[in-house]
Design a protein around this motif. Structure first.
Motif, mmCIF file in Angstrom:
data_model
loop_
_atom_site.group_PDB
_atom_site.id
_atom_site.type_symbol
_atom_site.label_atom_id
_atom_site.label_comp_id
_atom_site.label_asym_id
_atom_site.label_seq_id
_atom_site.Cartn_x
_atom_site.Cartn_y
_atom_site.Cartn_z
ATOM 1 N N ASP A 1 -2.987 121.470 48.001
ATOM 2 C CA ASP A 1 -2.885 122.612 48.901
ATOM 3 C C ASP A 1 -4.254 122.848 49.531
ATOM 4 O OD1 ASP A 1 -0.143 123.416 48.467
ATOM 5 O OD2 ASP A 1 -0.751 124.085 46.477
ATOM 6 N N GLY A 2 -4.255 123.222 50.813
ATOM 7 C CA GLY A 2 -5.508 123.438 51.516
ATOM 8 C C GLY A 2 -6.334 124.550 50.897
ATOM 9 N N ALA A 3 -7.646 124.460 51.071
ATOM 10 C CA ALA A 3 -8.540 125.515 50.607
ATOM 11 C C ALA A 3 -8.435 126.716 51.535
ATOM 12 C CB ALA A 3 -9.974 125.006 50.549
ATOM 13 N N TRP A 4 -8.176 127.884 50.977
ATOM 14 C CA TRP A 4 -8.097 129.130 51.729
ATOM 15 C C TRP A 4 -9.350 129.962 51.489
ATOM 16 C CZ3 TRP A 4 -2.473 130.693 49.931
ATOM 17 C CH2 TRP A 4 -1.551 129.852 50.568
ATOM 18 N N PHE A 5 -9.491 131.036 52.254
ATOM 19 C CA PHE A 5 -10.675 131.890 52.184
ATOM 20 C C PHE A 5 -10.288 133.272 51.657
ATOM 21 C CE2 PHE A 5 -11.274 128.669 55.361
ATOM 22 C CZ PHE A 5 -12.568 128.213 55.133
ATOM 23 N N GLY B 1 1.434 131.982 63.069
ATOM 24 C CA GLY B 1 0.740 133.258 62.946
ATOM 25 C C GLY B 1 0.505 133.726 61.530
ATOM 26 N N GLY B 2 1.365 133.319 60.574
ATOM 27 C CA GLY B 2 1.232 133.834 59.223
ATOM 28 C C GLY B 2 0.514 132.931 58.250
ATOM 29 N N GLU B 3 0.182 131.709 58.659
ATOM 30 C CA GLU B 3 -0.444 130.768 57.739
ATOM 31 C C GLU B 3 -1.951 130.972 57.680
ATOM 32 O OE1 GLU B 3 -0.470 125.961 56.828
ATOM 33 O OE2 GLU B 3 0.740 126.789 58.460
ATOM 34 N N PRO B 4 -2.524 131.049 56.477
ATOM 35 C CA PRO B 4 -3.970 131.253 56.376
ATOM 36 C C PRO B 4 -4.771 130.098 56.976
ATOM 37 C CG PRO B 4 -2.882 131.712 54.281
ATOM 38 C CD PRO B 4 -1.860 131.058 55.165
ATOM 39 N N ALA B 5 -5.965 130.408 57.443
ATOM 40 C CA ALA B 5 -6.893 129.351 57.835
ATOM 41 C C ALA B 5 -7.180 128.487 56.605
ATOM 42 C CB ALA B 5 -8.182 129.954 58.372
ATOM 43 N N HIS B 6 -7.336 127.184 56.807
ATOM 44 C CA HIS B 6 -7.460 126.323 55.634
ATOM 45 C C HIS B 6 -8.198 125.029 55.957
ATOM 46 C CE1 HIS B 6 -3.717 125.290 57.740
ATOM 47 N NE2 HIS B 6 -3.949 124.047 57.360
ATOM 48 N N ILE B 7 -8.640 124.391 54.891
ATOM 49 C CA ILE B 7 -9.235 123.061 54.954
ATOM 50 C C ILE B 7 -8.348 122.138 54.123
ATOM 51 C CG2 ILE B 7 -11.240 121.628 54.403
ATOM 52 C CD1 ILE B 7 -12.949 124.165 54.638
ATOM 53 N N HIS B 8 -7.830 121.086 54.756
ATOM 54 C CA HIS B 8 -6.986 120.128 54.058
ATOM 55 C C HIS B 8 -7.819 119.286 53.099
ATOM 56 C CE1 HIS B 8 -3.305 120.735 56.419
ATOM 57 N NE2 HIS B 8 -4.085 120.860 57.479
ATOM 58 N N TYR B 9 -7.239 118.983 51.943
ATOM 59 C CA TYR B 9 -7.877 118.126 50.950
ATOM 60 C C TYR B 9 -6.912 117.021 50.512
ATOM 61 C CZ TYR B 9 -11.935 120.982 49.376
ATOM 62 O OH TYR B 9 -13.134 121.651 49.264
ATOM 63 N N THR B 10 -7.419 115.802 50.379
ATOM 64 C CA THR B 10 -6.742 114.783 49.591
ATOM 65 C C THR B 10 -7.774 114.214 48.621
ATOM 66 O OG1 THR B 10 -7.165 112.750 50.864
ATOM 67 C CG2 THR B 10 -5.357 114.184 51.625
ATOM 68 N N VAL B 11 -7.275 113.669 47.517
ATOM 69 C CA VAL B 11 -8.163 113.171 46.468
ATOM 70 C C VAL B 11 -7.637 111.839 45.954
ATOM 71 C CG1 VAL B 11 -9.261 113.713 44.265
ATOM 72 C CG2 VAL B 11 -8.627 115.552 45.818
ATOM 73 N N GLN B 12 -8.543 110.930 45.683
ATOM 74 C CA GLN B 12 -8.152 109.641 45.127
ATOM 75 C C GLN B 12 -9.129 109.246 44.029
ATOM 76 O OE1 GLN B 12 -7.857 106.444 47.962
ATOM 77 N NE2 GLN B 12 -6.795 105.103 46.528
#
Length: 200
Positions: free
Chosen positions: A149-153, A128-139
């Motif tokens: 850390d995921g992208a938040w709004f 319930g307390g975690e923001p909506a997010h988009i996961h990212y990995t980079v190589q």
């Protein structure tokens, strides 16, 4: 051990470092190894008929100086659907069995630019307390895959100073995207990433 702080470090332009050592055999967050053979700087993650509010995310990846573009960096992104779950069709392979079908890959162009079209994800139903997010990995070329850390709004009330203070890999410029809606109702956000090193 030298690693990459907010992503991988680069052997680009003479910079050299590792990304925190070998990945576990059963890496739950990984995804770059499953990228298709042909990758563009731009991709569409959510199909047109996917329920939810449409979203376009753009950004640039830079070297550690925050100014020099980082080309050919592979970005993997995935997220929940409009109901806060990772949707699956039943034919997923690899980490698609965990991440669902709302995932995609990009490779930054010569200017470090990337872009993807998708929908705005909903927060987890069970967190319930975690923001909506988009996961990212980079190589980066020649380097191991690293998570961010995921992208938040920026308009998400769950994004508070307290949760921001707990971040460890926000991506060099921060992970909170300012978002706005155009005349067609499409959301737009931007996340730039700086490649930095850290001691692990």
């Amino acid at each position: 051990m030298k690693g990459i702080r907010l992503i991988s470090v680069l052997g680009l332009l003479g910079l050299s470092a590792a990304c925190g050592g070998a990945q576990p055999l059963d890496c739950e967050w990984c995804g770059t190894a499953e990228a298709p053979d042909s990758i563009s700087w731009s991709t569409q993650i959510a199909p047109e008929n996917e329920s939810g509010e449409r979203l376009v995310v753009t950004g640039y990846v830079f070297m550690a100086d925050g100014k020099t573009p980082a080309p050919d960096v592979l970005i993997y992104a995935y997220h929940t659907n409009a109901e806060g779950v990772y949707p699956k069709r039943g034919d997923e392979t690899g980490n698609g069995r965990r991440h669902g079908y709302l995932r995609g890959w990009m490779k930054t162009d010569s200017t470090g630019h990337y872009r993807f079209e998708t929908i705005r994800p909903a927060p987890y139903q069970s967190h319930g307390g975690e923001p909506a997010h988009i996961h990212y990995t980079v190589q980066a070329p020649g380097q191991a895959e690293c998570w961010l850390d995921g992208a938040w709004f920026s308009d998400d009330p769950r994004v508070t100073d307290e949760v921001i203070a707990e971040l460890t890999r926000p991506g060099g410029f921060g992970n909170v995207m300012s978002v706005s809606r155009d005349s067609l109702g499409v959301w737009h956000g931007r996340r730039d990433i700086r490649l930095e090193t850290y001691e692990q």
